[in-house]
Design an enzyme around this catalytic site. Sequence first.
Site, PDB file in Angstrom:
ATOM      1  CB  CYS A  53      -0.877   0.047   1.246  1.00 36.24           C
ATOM      2  SG  CYS A  53      -2.187  -1.175   1.272  1.00 36.24           S
ATOM      3  CD  GLU A  55      -2.325   4.056   3.091  1.00 35.76           C
ATOM      4  OE1 GLU A  55      -1.869   3.350   2.166  1.00 35.76           O
ATOM      5  OE2 GLU A  55      -3.540   4.203   3.307  1.00 35.76           O
ATOM      6  CB  CYS A  91      -5.597  -1.769   4.468  1.00 37.65           C
ATOM      7  SG  CYS A  91      -3.851  -2.200   4.649  1.00 37.65           S
TER       8      CYS A  91
HETATM    9  N1  THU Z   1      -4.443   0.576  -1.120  1.00 35.11           N
HETATM   10  C1  THU Z   1      -3.543   1.478  -0.618  1.00 35.11           C
HETATM   11  O1  THU Z   1      -2.461   1.665  -1.172  1.00 35.11           O
HETATM   12  N2  THU Z   1      -3.874   2.165   0.496  1.00 35.11           N
HETATM   13  C2  THU Z   1      -5.106   2.122   1.091  1.00 35.11           C
HETATM   14  O2  THU Z   1      -5.343   2.873   2.028  1.00 35.11           O
HETATM   15  C3  THU Z   1      -6.130   1.176   0.618  1.00 35.11           C
HETATM   16  C4  THU Z   1      -5.717   0.276  -0.489  1.00 35.11           C
HETATM   17  C5  THU Z   1      -4.109  -0.124  -2.364  1.00 35.11           C
HETATM   18  C6  THU Z   1      -3.839  -1.589  -2.269  1.00 35.11           C
HETATM   19  C7  THU Z   1      -4.136  -2.044  -3.679  1.00 35.11           C
HETATM   20  O3  THU Z   1      -2.991  -1.797  -4.496  1.00 35.11           O
HETATM   21  C8  THU Z   1      -5.243  -1.098  -4.137  1.00 35.11           C
HETATM   22  O4  THU Z   1      -5.199   0.003  -3.271  1.00 35.11           O
HETATM   23  C9  THU Z   1      -6.618  -1.727  -4.113  1.00 35.11           C
HETATM   24  O5  THU Z   1      -6.880  -2.301  -2.879  1.00 35.11           O
END
Ligand code: THU
Length: 138
Positions: A53, A55, A91
């Site tokens: 992600c 973050e 998440c």
């Molecule tokens: N994702 C993030 O990078 N941060 C979040 O806060 C929620 C989800 C990404 C993970 C994945 O690459 C995409 O968003 C879809 O879930």
Amino acid sequence: MNNEELIMAAREARKTAYAPYSHFQVGAALLTDTGRVYCGCNIENAAYGPSNCAERTAFFKAVSEGERSFRKIAVVGGREGTEADALCAPCGICRQVMQEFCDPEKFKIILTDGRGKIRELSLGELLPYGFGAENLSR
Ligand code: THU
């Protein structure tokens, strides 16, 4: 660095998202106690599991550069080719990574969409009763 500037940095970081599978692009900008900013984007993988992600990308960049004290993080996410049309909250895994390095009362998460909506929450609000190092030292 004010919230607007941190949000702008998160929007810029979102442009580098590597999200060919979900087509959901996320950017994050993490402000340290010393005023430095570390940006991150989501980085996906054909095997799905190794995806990271935005973050956590920002946190891992900062921690790998020796940073240990953080003030706030701005996050913006939405479908590719769109301005983010809703708030995108971190998440559970990212919240746990924040818990490792941040004070739940002091560390702030700034959520924003592409329409000017902004919501600022503490880590403690997003992860109540979080598990941390102090649990292991009792
Ligand atoms: N994702 C993030 O990078 N941060 C979040 O806060 C929620 C989800 C990404 C993970 C994945 O690459 C995409 O968003 C879809 O879930």
